[in-house]
Design an enzyme around this catalytic site. Structure first.
Site, mmCIF file in Angstrom:
data_model
loop_
_atom_site.group_PDB
_atom_site.id
_atom_site.type_symbol
_atom_site.label_atom_id
_atom_site.label_comp_id
_atom_site.label_asym_id
_atom_site.label_seq_id
_atom_site.Cartn_x
_atom_site.Cartn_y
_atom_site.Cartn_z
ATOM 1 N N GLN A 78 0.839 -1.194 0.000
ATOM 2 C CA GLN A 78 0.000 0.000 0.000
ATOM 3 C C GLN A 78 0.878 1.249 0.000
ATOM 4 O O GLN A 78 1.201 1.794 1.046
ATOM 5 C CB GLN A 78 -0.957 0.014 1.195
ATOM 6 C CG GLN A 78 -1.970 1.126 1.070
ATOM 7 C CD GLN A 78 -3.143 0.960 2.005
ATOM 8 O OE1 GLN A 78 -3.323 -0.037 2.665
ATOM 9 N NE2 GLN A 78 -3.951 1.993 2.046
ATOM 10 N N PHE A 79 1.225 1.717 -1.194
ATOM 11 C CA PHE A 79 2.096 2.884 -1.317
ATOM 12 C C PHE A 79 1.447 4.137 -0.741
ATOM 13 O O PHE A 79 2.141 5.097 -0.406
ATOM 14 C CB PHE A 79 2.512 3.110 -2.774
ATOM 15 C CG PHE A 79 1.445 3.722 -3.642
ATOM 16 C CD1 PHE A 79 1.386 5.093 -3.819
ATOM 17 C CD2 PHE A 79 0.507 2.916 -4.274
ATOM 18 C CE1 PHE A 79 0.405 5.663 -4.622
ATOM 19 C CE2 PHE A 79 -0.472 3.469 -5.069
ATOM 20 C CZ PHE A 79 -0.535 4.849 -5.242
ATOM 21 N N THR A 80 0.139 4.143 -0.580
ATOM 22 C CA THR A 80 -0.538 5.332 -0.064
ATOM 23 C C THR A 80 -0.205 5.604 1.400
ATOM 24 O O THR A 80 -0.511 6.686 1.909
ATOM 25 C CB THR A 80 -2.067 5.236 -0.238
ATOM 26 O OG1 THR A 80 -2.553 4.092 0.448
ATOM 27 C CG2 THR A 80 -2.432 5.161 -1.718
#
Length: 147
Positions: A78-80
């Protein structure tokens, strides 16, 4: 690396309507690699999470680790988690590792959990995933390594 850890009674991740990973009781671990992270960072964070005493003992107290219970881990990239929301209304994600490094460290993190003997399932890096879980407690913990 950054991680959000959720204690769950069950969880699954799907891509295009197909389940690609699922667990019963255990932990959902959302992970994001940062540019200065290394394979050692990934292994150290995996070891820390595996030893975190956030699972219930027979008396219902948070006293056991995933290593002690034999529960599963569902690891989702989850790069967010690297979102920068300090300015404007649209988050920036430049603090996340580039995709090639992110993918390698995501895989290293999951491999480190497996090497510790934990049943580990994963999502699909870079895919549009749907994550379904039943948060147990609810218990949700945010961790940030020092790179």
């Amino acid at each position: 690396m950054r991680a959000v850890v959720q204690r769950v009674s069950e969880a699954r991740v799907s891509v295009s309507g197909q389940v690609v990973g699922q667990i019963g009781a255990g932990l959902v671990i959302l992970v994001c690699a940062m540019p200065d992270d290394t394979a050692e960072t990934a292994r150290a964070l995996a070891a820390k999470i595996a030893k975190m005493r956030i699972l219930a003992d027979p008396d219902g107290k948070m006293n056991l680790s995933l290593l002690q219970t034999g529960g599963g881990a569902l690891v989702v990239s989850q790069f967010t988690l690297a979102a920068d929301t300090r300015r404007g209304n649209r988050p920036g994600f430049s603090a996340a590792a580039p995709p090639d490094l992110g993918r390698a460290l995501y895989r290293e993190f999951a491999a480190a959990l497996r090497a510790l003997g934990m049943p580990t399932e994963t999502g699909r890096f870079g895919a549009d995933m749907q994550v379904s879980l039943t948060n147990d407690g609810p218990i949700t913990i945010w961790l940030d390594s020092d790179g």
